[in-house]
Design a protein around this motif. Structure first.
Motif, PDB file in Angstrom:
ATOM      1  N   GLY A 282       0.833  -1.216   0.000  1.00 30.17           N
ATOM      2  CA  GLY A 282       0.000   0.000   0.000  1.00 30.17           C
ATOM      3  C   GLY A 282       0.856   1.250   0.000  1.00 30.17           C
ATOM      4  N   ALA A 283       1.984   1.198  -0.760  1.00 27.05           N
ATOM      5  CA  ALA A 283       2.971   2.286  -0.723  1.00 27.05           C
ATOM      6  C   ALA A 283       2.420   3.611  -1.252  1.00 27.05           C
TER       7      ALA A 283
ATOM      8  N   ALA B  85       1.118  -1.331  -4.883  1.00 26.52           N
ATOM      9  CA  ALA B  85      -0.073  -0.477  -4.995  1.00 26.52           C
ATOM     10  C   ALA B  85      -1.115  -1.265  -5.783  1.00 26.52           C
TER      11      ALA B  85
ATOM     12  N   ARG C 184      -3.577   0.548  -8.449  1.00 26.11           N
ATOM     13  CA  ARG C 184      -3.674   1.110  -9.799  1.00 26.11           C
ATOM     14  C   ARG C 184      -2.897   2.391 -10.010  1.00 26.11           C
TER      15      ARG C 184
ATOM     16  N   VAL D 257      -5.673  -0.988   1.990  1.00 24.47           N
ATOM     17  CA  VAL D 257      -6.957  -0.715   2.629  1.00 24.47           C
ATOM     18  C   VAL D 257      -7.926  -1.884   2.388  1.00 24.47           C
ATOM     19  N   GLY D 258      -8.619  -2.274   3.445  1.00 26.63           N
ATOM     20  CA  GLY D 258      -9.701  -3.247   3.314  1.00 26.63           C
ATOM     21  C   GLY D 258      -9.259  -4.702   3.282  1.00 26.63           C
TER      22      GLY D 258
ATOM     23  N   ALA E 294      -8.743  -6.674   0.962  1.00 32.30           N
ATOM     24  CA  ALA E 294      -7.736  -7.030  -0.050  1.00 32.30           C
ATOM     25  C   ALA E 294      -6.361  -7.171   0.577  1.00 32.30           C
TER      26      ALA E 294
ATOM     27  N   ASN F  65      -3.483  -2.098   8.437  1.00 28.62           N
ATOM     28  CA  ASN F  65      -4.654  -2.667   7.761  1.00 28.62           C
ATOM     29  C   ASN F  65      -5.535  -3.432   8.762  1.00 28.62           C
TER      30      ASN F  65
ATOM     31  N   MET G 249      -6.168  11.348   5.813  1.00 28.23           N
ATOM     32  CA  MET G 249      -6.162   9.882   5.645  1.00 28.23           C
ATOM     33  C   MET G 249      -6.793   9.507   4.304  1.00 28.23           C
TER      34      MET G 249
ATOM     35  N   ILE H 134     -11.045   5.097   5.258  1.00 29.46           N
ATOM     36  CA  ILE H 134     -10.939   5.274   6.716  1.00 29.46           C
ATOM     37  C   ILE H 134     -11.531   6.620   7.135  1.00 29.46           C
TER      38      ILE H 134
END
Ligand code: NDP
Length: 392
Positions: free
Chosen positions: A8-9, A35, A37, A101-102, A104, A123, A208, A212
């Motif tokens: 999640g960079a 990441a 997309r 996030v989430g 995933a 996360n 954020m 979130i």
């Protein structure tokens, strides 16, 4: 030298993590960045940090990234969940920032836990979904699970380091989990009906990601954090008391049986808990401005209003119900938040969708992670089915 994978960079936590890493090139090297997309951000980050791997969850985005990175053999581009899990578990890595996030984020975070890494957990949805199964994986592999959520990191800092999961032995009476109350803390029930995604994402204290931010506005974030606290510190919801603290300076507290209450304070800047997790047990400069208590003047506390913000109650009930109820709650919330952000669901309908999804599903415990993911998919379908019935 710690070798770090940042899952999640391109996100808010990912960028803050890289900002701390950037300040300490002698301590940290970046092994992989991931990441979904956002290719532009990843091109920029890869050129700066020169990781061994860059992973895009989306295969098309991976193709685009590969074309745009220099052909010098420094960074290989991988795609999809397999790529995420590979860089989370690679033997060259010792620290994994879990900041997807989430839901995933669960597979790569679990891969890091199974491989015995230091897992820096932002996360929260991954732990809320999988609870005991995730904690078992951590215990089996000997992974080091350190909380990055500012509240949980504060609690971690206020506990003796060898008693993180032995609150009774540590003499803890209660955990006081603080919450800002979000942008709608003072809104009436009527006013909440018409709030917009832009308003929900404009958090008064924290900057954020969108999901979130909406969770903070609905208090679902605090509900997810209540569940997270129960798993991390091996405790029960009745031991955790939520305190609305609009200034977001006290990040949480631990109340001990002798009457001492230990608190961790700081500016609302995620680089503090991130630096704490990256360097623990040492302390390093996080680039965070010193706290000016004179400028702040005073701290305030309120009880949460569960009538206007039912998501906190729903989360506590899901934890009590056990089994896959927290996973169903989380999945329905993800669908509801996405629908709200797309203008398809009112803010006040978020808890309605979650409650109806929980009501139409069985939530017995899953036998394994495949069963858990199946329940997550089922909950998303059921929540989607609710959409036309709820949206006005
Ligand atoms: P952002 O939305 O800013 O970033 C999310 C990251 O996850 C991005 O890198 C995004 O990639 C990636 N991502 C999204 N979907 C997928 C997917 N399907 N597969 C793989 N990667 C994906 O979120 P935040 O940084 O705000 O939050 C991250 C986590 O940290 C959340 O669980 C949140 O609850 C938690 N957290 C965040 C705090 C904060 O201050 N932001 C505080 C405490 C906890 P792309 O950019 O390409 O979409």
């Amino acid at each position: 030298m710690r070798s770090v994978t940042v899952l999640g960079a391109s996100g808010s936590i990912g960028q803050s993590t890289l900002d701390v890493i950037r300040r300490h090139p002698e301590r940290f090297s970046v092994y992989a960045l991931t990441a979904n997309r956002r290719v532009d951000d990843m091109v920029r980050l890869c050129l700066e940090f020169r990781p061994r791997f860059a992973v895009m969850a989306d295969p098309k985005a991976a193709e685009q990234l590969a074309v745009r990175l220099p052909d010098d053999g420094v960074t290989d581009v991988l795609a999809g969940e397999a790529g995420l899990c590979q860089v989370a578990a690679a033997p060259e890595v010792d620290t994994v920032m879990a900041a997807i996030v989430g839901a995933a984020g669960l597979p790569p975070t679990l891969a890091a836990a199974n491989a015995g890494k230091r897992v820096l957990l932002a996360n929260k949805e991954a732990l809320v979904m999988s609870g005991q199964m995730f904690m078992d994986a951590v215990a089996r592999s000997g992974a080091e699970l350190l909380p990055i959520d500012s509240e949980h990191n504060a609690i971690f800092q206020c506990l003796p380091s060898d008693r993180m999961r032995d609150l009774k032995g540590a003499g803890v009476r209660r955990i006081l989990l603080t919450a800002s109350g979000g942008p709608f803390r003072t809104f009436s029930r009527e006013a909440l009906r018409d709030v917009t995604p832009a308003q929900a994402c404009a958090h008064p204290n924290w900057s954020m990601g969108q999901k979130i931010s909406v969770d903070s506005a609905s208090l679902m974030n605090k509900g997810l954090e209540l569940i997270e606290a129960c798993w991390l510190f091996d405790t029960r919801p009745e031991m955790v008391e939520v305190h609305i603290h609009p200034e977001s300076i006290i990040h949480s507290m631990v109340d001990y049986v002798d009457g001492s209450v230990l608190a961790q304070l700081g500016s609302p800047d995620m680089r503090t808990p991130i630096a704490n997790g990256l360097a623990w047990p040492e302390r390093i400069d996080a680039g965070v401005k010193p706290l000016d208590l004179f400028a702040l003047g005073q701290f305030n506390f309120e009880r949460p209003d569960l009538e206007r913000f039912p998501c906190l109650r729903l989360a506590a009930e899901a934890f009590e119900a056990g089994g896959t109820a927290p996973a169903v709650l989380n999945a329905a919330n993800e669908v509801a938040v996405a629908a709200f952000l797309n203008g398809k669901l009112r803010f006040t309908a978020i808890p309605v969708m979650i409650e109806r999804t929980l009501a139409c599903m069985t939530t017995e415990a899953a036998d394994d992670f495949d069963g858990l993911f199946a329940k997550d998919r089922e909950a998303r379908c059921k929540a989607q089915e609710q959409l036309p019935k709820i949206a006005v």
